[in-house]
Design an enzyme around this catalytic site. Structure first.
Site, PDB file in Angstrom:
ATOM      1  N   CYS A 390       0.817  -1.205   0.000  1.00 28.48           N
ATOM      2  CA  CYS A 390       0.000   0.000   0.000  1.00 28.48           C
ATOM      3  C   CYS A 390       0.864   1.274   0.000  1.00 28.48           C
ATOM      4  O   CYS A 390       1.368   1.650  -1.051  1.00 28.48           O
ATOM      5  CB  CYS A 390      -1.000  -0.037   1.155  1.00 28.48           C
ATOM      6  SG  CYS A 390      -2.444   0.981   0.821  1.00 28.48           S
ATOM      7  N   HIS A 521      -3.806  -4.727   0.096  1.00 31.92           N
ATOM      8  CA  HIS A 521      -3.193  -5.315   1.291  1.00 31.92           C
ATOM      9  C   HIS A 521      -3.302  -6.835   1.226  1.00 31.92           C
ATOM     10  O   HIS A 521      -4.219  -7.423   1.825  1.00 31.92           O
ATOM     11  CB  HIS A 521      -3.909  -4.812   2.549  1.00 31.92           C
ATOM     12  CG  HIS A 521      -3.617  -3.390   2.883  1.00 31.92           C
ATOM     13  ND1 HIS A 521      -2.481  -3.010   3.559  1.00 31.92           N
ATOM     14  CD2 HIS A 521      -4.289  -2.252   2.613  1.00 31.92           C
ATOM     15  CE1 HIS A 521      -2.483  -1.691   3.708  1.00 31.92           C
ATOM     16  NE2 HIS A 521      -3.571  -1.219   3.145  1.00 31.92           N
ATOM     17  N   GLU A 523      -1.791  -8.987   2.774  1.00 33.66           N
ATOM     18  CA  GLU A 523      -1.683  -9.620   4.095  1.00 33.66           C
ATOM     19  C   GLU A 523      -3.054  -9.937   4.691  1.00 33.66           C
ATOM     20  O   GLU A 523      -3.182 -10.836   5.523  1.00 33.66           O
ATOM     21  CB  GLU A 523      -0.859  -8.744   5.056  1.00 33.66           C
ATOM     22  CG  GLU A 523      -1.501  -7.427   5.495  1.00 33.66           C
ATOM     23  CD  GLU A 523      -1.233  -6.260   4.541  1.00 33.66           C
ATOM     24  OE1 GLU A 523      -0.900  -6.505   3.361  1.00 33.66           O
ATOM     25  OE2 GLU A 523      -1.383  -5.097   4.973  1.00 33.66           O
TER      26      GLU A 523
HETATM   27  N1  GLN Z   1      -1.695   6.638   3.156  1.00 39.31           N
HETATM   28  C1  GLN Z   1      -1.895   5.968   1.920  1.00 39.31           C
HETATM   29  C2  GLN Z   1      -3.261   6.239   1.337  1.00 39.31           C
HETATM   30  O1  GLN Z   1      -4.139   6.638   2.034  1.00 39.31           O
HETATM   31  C3  GLN Z   1      -1.664   4.469   2.071  1.00 39.31           C
HETATM   32  C4  GLN Z   1      -2.641   3.828   2.976  1.00 39.31           C
HETATM   33  C5  GLN Z   1      -2.184   2.485   3.459  1.00 39.31           C
HETATM   34  O2  GLN Z   1      -1.012   2.166   3.415  1.00 39.31           O
HETATM   35  N2  GLN Z   1      -3.108   1.692   3.965  1.00 39.31           N
HETATM   36  O3  GLN Z   1      -3.475   6.070   0.160  1.00 39.31           O
END
Ligand code: GLN
Length: 547
Positions: A390, A521, A523
């Site tokens: 992410c 994600h 995970e």
């Molecule tokens: N801060 C980033 C976003 O909002 C990544 C978010 C995250 O890693 N879950 O896009």
């Protein structure tokens, strides 16, 4: 609702929090599933937050996202991992959700002019939700974990709902108290008194515990079992000793050593015809224990001033995802937490050379960003396997734009909305909401399809051209820069079906052994019996580096 004969196991905590109610609930569910029953797990969170999305991960642990996008407590992650199946939004409720429904109904004159009160209206809403979860899943048994500890004000209505459930279905409801039995160092003896008090307190709600899972530093002897049985009015064969174990995945095996499934099925008046089969689970536990070769993984993040204790909760799914894939390929992933701040200005970055693989996990905000980017640069230039999750993917693309494309003003709108090159930008439809300060629910949340490009690392790992992954982020790779980045060698190997959103970025394998980031994600979908292919591919590259 066709709920005739549906069984409910309510799991409550005694004495103190953190005794492992979630793991005990997950383990019971797994054990009953392996006796041939359809089992459903439900988490009741007494918080007034309407979902877990607004909770701080260092205080509350990781936010776990379901397929539908509901942001939940990390216990839901354990439930999915143990049951090896996706859970739905009906399987999670907070006090906030319950009250919100009641208040919305009241505003819409749904109570037809009656006085609306906690009892019966809020309690009825809880009952309705518990029954809806049972009906939705077509399961035969619901294991329902009530958050908090006996004696809290916050969970009293939930316990009262469970009591009413027992009156409505006397043969179908049982109560399991997960309690703690201290062994004070000065005495060296296990003390039952706090648990006796917890059971007594529970009876003041009109609820009699049917089972006690006795959590402690050591196993409970027969003498104490007898004592607890007499004082708590619980049969001795329904007091289950649950001493500390090295791994949470040992818990189902240990509980079943005491034949807990026979005792539960007897109490629920269900057939015991299908014998217990935990062999697949045992296989996984054996693979974890049998692995000797160590691969060293550095996780570069920002919450790392707070100590290991907090971290393992904030990044729980990442740690577990590594564990499952490591077990699959017969290695042990040794994780080290690296404070991103230490890599700012390029200092300390050389220490990264000693790692077999580097991860930048998900995150939000400014702290440690430049350090993370330096760490990513080092991994790219020194061919150290890199896996970005992410934020870790967004920063990997920014690093590439700055240092390979020469766009020194490259950044994300999250940090600098006026940056010269907004490589990562906010999605249009979210802009208006954020401008109004409406952060709750402004993210891309839940499962989306990705189309995977042939001939890439991602395609080789997934072995598929279309996959589903879960998301939780507000920002995206800016489509305006995609062509430029691709012509400089980075490949977007996963894209949304309409080709607009970049889901996976990677470098070709002849340039770097493994330099891959994913906007989703993965995970959140890694399971003991179904490790995630991207985690496995990353660890294989880390093993190759370690040779
Ligand atoms: N801060 C980033 C976003 O909002 C990544 C978010 C995250 O890693 N879950 O896009």
């Amino acid at each position: 609702m066709a709920l005739e004969g549906h069984k409910y196991i309510f799991v409550l905590g005694g004495v103190m929090s953190g005794v492992g109610k979630g793991i005990a609930s997950s383990s019971m569910a797994l054990i009953l599933k392996q006796r041939g029953y359809g089992v459903n797990l439900v988490k009741v969170d007494p918080y007034l937050n309407v979902d877990a999305g607004t909770m701080n991960p260092t205080e509350h642990g990781e936010v776990f996202v379901l397929n539908t996008g509901l942001e939940t407590d990390q216990d839901m992650g354990n439930y999915e991992r143990f049951l090896n199946r996706d859970l739905g939004p009906e399987d999670y409720m907070t006090s906030g959700m319950v009250y919100q429904s009641v208040i919305e109904r009241e505003r819409a004159l749904g109570y037809e002019g009656k006085c609306v009160e906690a009892v019966p209206h809020v309690r009825d809403e809880i009952l309705h939700r518990i029954e809806a979860a049972a009906a939705h899943n077509g399961s035969q048994i619901s294991v329902i974990e009530i958050g908090g500890t006996i004696g809290d004000f916050q969970n009293a209505l939930f316990i009262d709902a469970a009591r009413v459930m027992k009156i409505k279905h006397p043969d179908d409801v049982i109560f399991v108290m997960v309690s703690y039995l201290p062994v004070p160092g000065t005495l060296g003896e296990m003390k039952t008194r706090p648990t006796q008090h917890a059971i007594r307190e529970l009876s003041s709600y009109g609820v009699q515990a049917d089972f006690i899972i006795a959590r402690s530093g050591q196993a409970m002897d027969e003498k104490r079992k007898e004592k607890l049985a007499i004082s708590c009015n619980v049969r001795p064969d329904r007091i289950i000793s649950a001493p500390d174990v090295a791994s949470i995945y040992d818990v189902p095996l240990n509980l079943e050593k005491d034949s807990i499934s026979d005792a539960l099925l007897d109490a629920l008046k269900l057939s015991k015809d299908t014998p217990s089969d935990l062999s697949e689970w045992q296989g996984f536990v054996d693979r974890v224990k049998g692995a000797e070769k160590i691969v060293k993984i550095g996780i570069v993040g920002k919450y790392f001033d707070t100590g290991d204790f907090v971290l393992s909760d904030a990044y729980l799914s990442v740690i577990e995802g590594l564990k499952f894939s490591a077990a699959e390929i017969g290695v042990k992933a040794e994780i080290e937490w690296l404070n991103a701040k230490n890599f700012e200005n390029g200092t300390d970055v050389e220490t990264l050379r000693s790692y077999d693989g580097i991860i930048v996990p998900g995150g939000f905000g400014q702290t440690g960003i430049e350090g993370k980017i330096e760490a990513i640069r080092f991994a790219r230039e020194n061919k150290i396997p890199y896996f970005g999750l992410c934020y870790g993917m967004q920063l990997m693309v920014i690093e590439y734009a700055r240092n390979v494309l020469g766009l020194s003003g490259a950044n994300t709108a999250e940090i600098d909305p006026y940056a010269e090159h907004l490589i990562v930008d906010v999605m249009l439809e979210q802009k208006a909401l954020i401008a109004q300060g409406k952060y709750g629910g402004t993210m891309r949340l839940g499962t989306y399809e990705e189309i995977i490009k042939d001939g890439t690392i991602a395609h080789a790992a997934y072995g598929a051209s279309s996959v589903q992954e879960r998301h939780r982020h507000r920002y995206e790779i800016n489509p305006a820069y995609v062509e430029q980045i691709e012509s400089a060698g980075m490949v977007f190997s996963g894209k949304s079906p309409d080709g607009v959103l970049m889901e996976i970025a990677e470098l070709p394998q002849d340039v770097h052994p493994f330099f891959l980031g994913t906007q989703a994600h993965p995970e959140l979908k890694a399971r003991p019996l179904a490790p995630h292919p991207l985690f496995t591919a990353f660890l294989k590259a880390a093993v190759a580096k370690s040779q």
